[in-house]
Design a protein around this motif. Structure first.
Motif, short mmCIF file in Angstrom:
data_model
loop_
_atom_site.label_atom_id
_atom_site.label_comp_id
_atom_site.label_asym_id
_atom_site.label_seq_id
_atom_site.Cartn_x
_atom_site.Cartn_y
_atom_site.Cartn_z
N TYR A 30 5.38 5.12 1.50
CA TYR A 30 5.79 6.42 0.96
C TYR A 30 6.94 6.91 1.37
O TYR A 30 7.63 6.62 2.78
N PHE A 31 7.86 7.73 0.53
CA PHE A 31 9.16 8.21 0.91
C PHE A 31 9.80 7.01 1.59
O PHE A 31 10.67 7.26 2.34
N ALA A 36 2.32 2.17 4.24
CA ALA A 36 0.75 2.11 4.03
C ALA A 36 0.14 0.97 3.93
O ALA A 36 -1.31 0.74 4.28
N PRO A 55 -11.03 2.33 8.57
CA PRO A 55 -11.35 3.61 9.20
C PRO A 55 -10.22 4.46 8.37
O PRO A 55 -9.42 4.21 7.45
N ASN A 56 -10.14 5.98 8.61
CA ASN A 56 -9.42 6.89 8.09
C ASN A 56 -7.80 6.27 8.41
O ASN A 56 -7.51 5.89 9.49
N GLY A 57 -6.99 6.59 7.17
CA GLY A 57 -5.69 6.16 7.21
C GLY A 57 -5.45 4.64 7.11
O GLY A 57 -4.37 4.08 7.16
N ALA A 58 -6.52 3.69 6.92
CA ALA A 58 -6.34 2.39 6.84
C ALA A 58 -5.26 1.97 5.66
O ALA A 58 -4.82 0.70 5.68
N GLY A 59 -5.48 2.56 4.83
CA GLY A 59 -4.80 2.55 3.50
C GLY A 59 -5.47 2.19 2.15
O GLY A 59 -5.17 1.64 1.07
N LYS A 60 -6.88 2.54 2.12
CA LYS A 60 -7.74 2.33 1.28
C LYS A 60 -7.62 3.12 -0.33
O LYS A 60 -7.33 2.29 -1.22
N THR A 61 -7.16 4.19 0.03
CA THR A 61 -6.97 4.99 -1.13
C THR A 61 -5.47 4.53 -1.70
O THR A 61 -5.51 4.46 -3.00
N THR A 62 -4.65 4.16 -0.76
CA THR A 62 -3.47 3.86 -1.20
C THR A 62 -3.22 2.42 -2.09
O THR A 62 -2.85 2.17 -3.00
N GLU A 181 -14.55 6.06 -2.36
CA GLU A 181 -15.33 6.73 -1.53
C GLU A 181 -16.58 7.31 -2.31
O GLU A 181 -16.55 8.65 -2.23
N GLN A 213 -16.17 4.52 3.68
CA GLN A 213 -16.41 4.15 5.05
C GLN A 213 -17.75 4.09 5.53
O GLN A 213 -18.13 3.80 6.70
N1 LIG Z 1 1.37 11.10 -0.24
C1 LIG Z 1 1.39 10.48 0.91
N2 LIG Z 1 2.67 10.83 1.65
C2 LIG Z 1 2.74 10.24 2.69
N3 LIG Z 1 1.94 9.33 3.46
C3 LIG Z 1 0.93 9.14 2.82
C4 LIG Z 1 0.68 9.78 1.56
N4 LIG Z 1 -0.83 9.42 1.33
C5 LIG Z 1 -1.34 8.53 2.34
N5 LIG Z 1 -0.31 8.47 3.22
C6 LIG Z 1 -0.27 7.75 4.43
O1 LIG Z 1 -0.65 6.34 4.20
C7 LIG Z 1 -1.48 5.85 5.12
C8 LIG Z 1 -2.73 5.46 4.38
O2 LIG Z 1 -3.37 6.41 3.77
P1 LIG Z 1 -4.66 6.54 2.69
O3 LIG Z 1 -5.01 7.57 2.28
O4 LIG Z 1 -4.45 5.21 1.90
O5 LIG Z 1 -5.99 5.93 3.87
P2 LIG Z 1 -7.39 5.73 3.56
O6 LIG Z 1 -7.71 4.48 4.15
O7 LIG Z 1 -7.60 6.04 2.08
O8 LIG Z 1 -7.93 6.83 4.41
P3 LIG Z 1 -9.44 7.83 4.30
O9 LIG Z 1 -10.47 6.99 4.91
O10 LIG Z 1 -9.06 9.01 5.45
O11 LIG Z 1 -9.50 8.19 2.95
C9 LIG Z 1 -1.76 6.98 6.18
O12 LIG Z 1 -1.15 6.86 7.39
C10 LIG Z 1 -1.30 8.13 5.32
O13 LIG Z 1 -1.14 9.24 6.29
#
Ligand SMILES: Nc1ncnc2c1ncn2[C@@H]1O[C@H](COP(=O)(O)OP(=O)(O)OP(=O)(O)O)[C@@H](O)[C@H]1O
Ligand SMILES: [Mg+2]
Length: 274
Positions: A30-31, A36, A55-62, A181, A213
């Motif tokens: 990102y940026f 991620a 866990p939160n922030g692992a990068g799943k959504t990414t 999720e 999760q």
């Molecule tokens: N739009 C964005 N801009 C900057 N950083 C981002 C953005 N989206 C996600 N991140 C960062 O990328 C990393 C992975 O985020 P992501 O949302 O993929 O995690 P996740 O596993 O889906 O978490 P969660 O369980 O909370 O949904 C995190 O550190 C998050 O802060």
């Protein structure tokens, strides 16, 4: 370190087939500076249910957004192949055109439109008997959607919205259905209903990739799982194997009576095998 668990026999046989989706060493930023995904590799086989836990922030959504082509110019490195053809850095409509449909965490419904109108959008460009059969199938999965046809999507309960989002995605006849999720914010019984529907969808031949999760729920239907931490896959195996893994039991299934204090956590981190 990635720890490959011994595959059981039926899956080993299925592994001979080339995977439906093959991701090799992808990096997503990102940026241009926030990593991620950091060299993530995984494979999804046809007609199976795959769960990615972390866990939160692992990068799943990414990960799901990167596959769906929703992050411009990403992945920065690595390759994604679907049915043997490159899809990385394609526009999202071209990725969905190949048969990959993504249900985002916020469900992505047209909130001011009715249930029926949302479903009609799912059928866009298709007509005739096939559409009627598909509509019957989704109404069979989620009878509430037939009852609430004229209701505005935003006034549905969270569970009903999730059902509508899944139904709409199915009407696009996905080869690969990706869900972010699907149990989030749902009461346990409603989450169960949604998961039972996912199992029925998989039985019709649709491949499913879900991120969760809620490990217990995910393992209740998944064939195979990947554990993701800090942008990488740290462990993988069949659902049965992962549920036997001590680290998974302690961290994801809440078993094993781990000391929850920060000191205990530090000791635990040292012992962890990945
Ligand atoms: N739009 C964005 N801009 C900057 N950083 C981002 C953005 N989206 C996600 N991140 C960062 O990328 C990393 C992975 O985020 P992501 O949302 O993929 O995690 P996740 O596993 O889906 O978490 P969660 O369980 O909370 O949904 C995190 O550190 C998050 O802060
Ligand atoms: Mg997420």
């Amino acid at each position: 370190m990635k720890q490959a668990l011994e595959a059981n026999k039926p899956l080993a046989a299925a592994a001979d087939k080339p995977p439906l989706l093959k991701i090799a060493n992808i990096e997503t930023l990102y940026f241009d500076r926030i990593y991620a995904l950091r060299g993530l590799t995984l494979a999804i086989r046809e007609r199976e249910i795959f769960a990615v836990l972390g866990p939160n922030g692992a990068g799943k959504t990414t990960l799901l957004k990167t596959i769906a082509g929703l992050l411009k110019d990403q992945p920065n490195k690595g390759t994604i192949e679907f049915e043997g053809r490159r899809i990385h850095r394609l526009a999202p409509e071209r990725v969905s055109g190949r048969g990959i449909v993504y249900v985002p965490e916020d469900r992505g419904l047209f909130r001011e439109l009715t249930v029926k109108e949302n479903l009609e959008i799912g059928c866009w460009g298709r007509r005739g008997r096939e559409v009627r059969e598909d509509m019957e199938f989704v109404y069979g999965l989620f009878p509430i959607l037939a009852e609430r046809g004229e209701q505005q999507a935003e006034t549905l309960s969270g569970g009903q919205q999730q059902m509508l989002a899944i139904a709409r995605a199915l009407l696009r006849r996905p080869k690969l259905l990706m869900l972010d999720e699907p149990s989030l914010g749902l009461a346990p019984l409603v989450a169960r209903t949604v998961y039972e529907a996912l199992l029925k969808i998989a039985q019709t031949g649709t491949t499913i990739l879900l991120v969760e999760q809620n490990a217990k729920l995910a393992f209740s239907i998944a064939d195979y799982g990947y554990i993701m931490e800090a942008g990488r896959i740290v462990l993988e195996g069949t659902a049965a194997e992962l549920q036997q893994n001590q680290d998974v039991q302690e961290l994801y299934l809440g078993l094993g009576g781990q000391d929850a204090s920060p000191k205990g956590w530090r000791l635990y981190k040292k012992r962890r095998t990945w």
